[in-house]
Design an enzyme around this catalytic site. Sequence first.
Site, PDB file in Angstrom:
ATOM      1  CD  GLN A   1      31.955  40.884  37.786  1.00  0.00           C
ATOM      2  OE1 GLN A   1      32.336  40.082  38.343  1.00  0.00           O
ATOM      3  NE2 GLN A   1      32.326  41.232  36.342  1.00  0.00           N
TER       4      GLN A   1
ATOM      5  CG  ASP B   1      39.420  40.841  40.293  1.00  0.00           C
ATOM      6  OD1 ASP B   1      39.354  39.811  39.611  1.00  0.00           O
ATOM      7  OD2 ASP B   1      38.231  41.523  40.279  1.00  0.00           O
TER       8      ASP B   1
ATOM      9  CE  LYS C   1      34.297  36.550  38.274  1.00  0.00           C
ATOM     10  NZ  LYS C   1      34.320  37.869  38.077  1.00  0.00           N
TER      11      LYS C   1
END
Length: 306
Positions: A96, A119, A52
């Site tokens: 994460q 997200d 990422k």
Amino acid sequence: MALILDGNRIRDQIKSECRPRVEQLIAKGRAPGLAVVLAGHDPASQIYVRNKVKTSQELGIYSETLTPPESISTAELVALVEELNRRPEIDGILVQMPLPAHVDAKRVLLAVAPEKDVDGFHPCNVGNLATGRPGPKPCTPAGIIELLKRYQIPIRGKRAVVVGRSDIVGKPAALLLLHEDATVTICHSKTADLPGVCRQADILVAAMGRAAMITADFIAPGATVIDVGINRIDNRDEVARIFRGSAEKLAAFDRNGSVLVGDVHPIDVAATAGAYTPVPGGVGPLTIAMLMVNTIDSAERRIGVC
Ligand code: NDP
């Protein structure tokens, strides 16, 4: 011959569309900013986060990785997220998963400001998604829709079956397909006659985390099959069984000590489907591309470009 839906190609298209948007933001004052919180030492998470950050850097997105120790408490993690919420140059915050077992992940996700939730996991954004309002869409499901659209696979009026009902993939994928006017069925571990339900699908999305479970008897001839699953097989006999003795796959196993396989049987899908995503190289690359899109969208809203 089934059409292979090439996620790497679509990822590159999406990335090339991101570049001028980032340049425009920089010209307006600053680059988009993404903060990634990685707590603990999960090896797979470390690889995801590295990828990422690498993609952000390629696109000129400012990125920052925060690596609190495994022992961090829920309250400390919430405080860290709140600090990121306050920083004006951070447009996107990604926590994460999985978090260390003792951390209350729901509380941490709830702490992310909804406008920085790249997200799309915050309940506000889940509500926006469910009710068809604008807002960030979870990256993997959004990538699936991009892939279908860019390959001009019709969705409206088609029967879509999603196997898996997680908050991250299955449910949002089903909602996005519904918003595209598919007729959607969601399946899970208690679904009766799963093969029969799957065989009704024009578009079959497999997101269970069960290696090669979707075999030919689940797939209607000509269907489009989207394989979200990523399963690492580290047993040679299992590789031989799934890939039916393929010398190429066994050689790959001997070189690397493991082989990746999706939730869909790789040989059956190639023989039965009309189009399908391979593993690797299908849905996976799109997840990061859509994270970049969500980060740029957020920066544009916050800087006032759109
Ligand atoms: P979860 O474990 O959270 O959810 C799995 C879902 O599959 C559950 O709803 C479960 O049903 C269902 N399921 C499990 N076994 C069966 C079965 N035998 N028959 C029918 N349904 C079943 O997984 P995720 O949604 O997080 O991930 C799914 C897969 O996608 C994983 O392989 C993961 O690695 C991969 N993934 C890939 C990404 C990418 O970028 N390509 C991103 C995210 C995930 P129930 O609810 O009844 O338990």
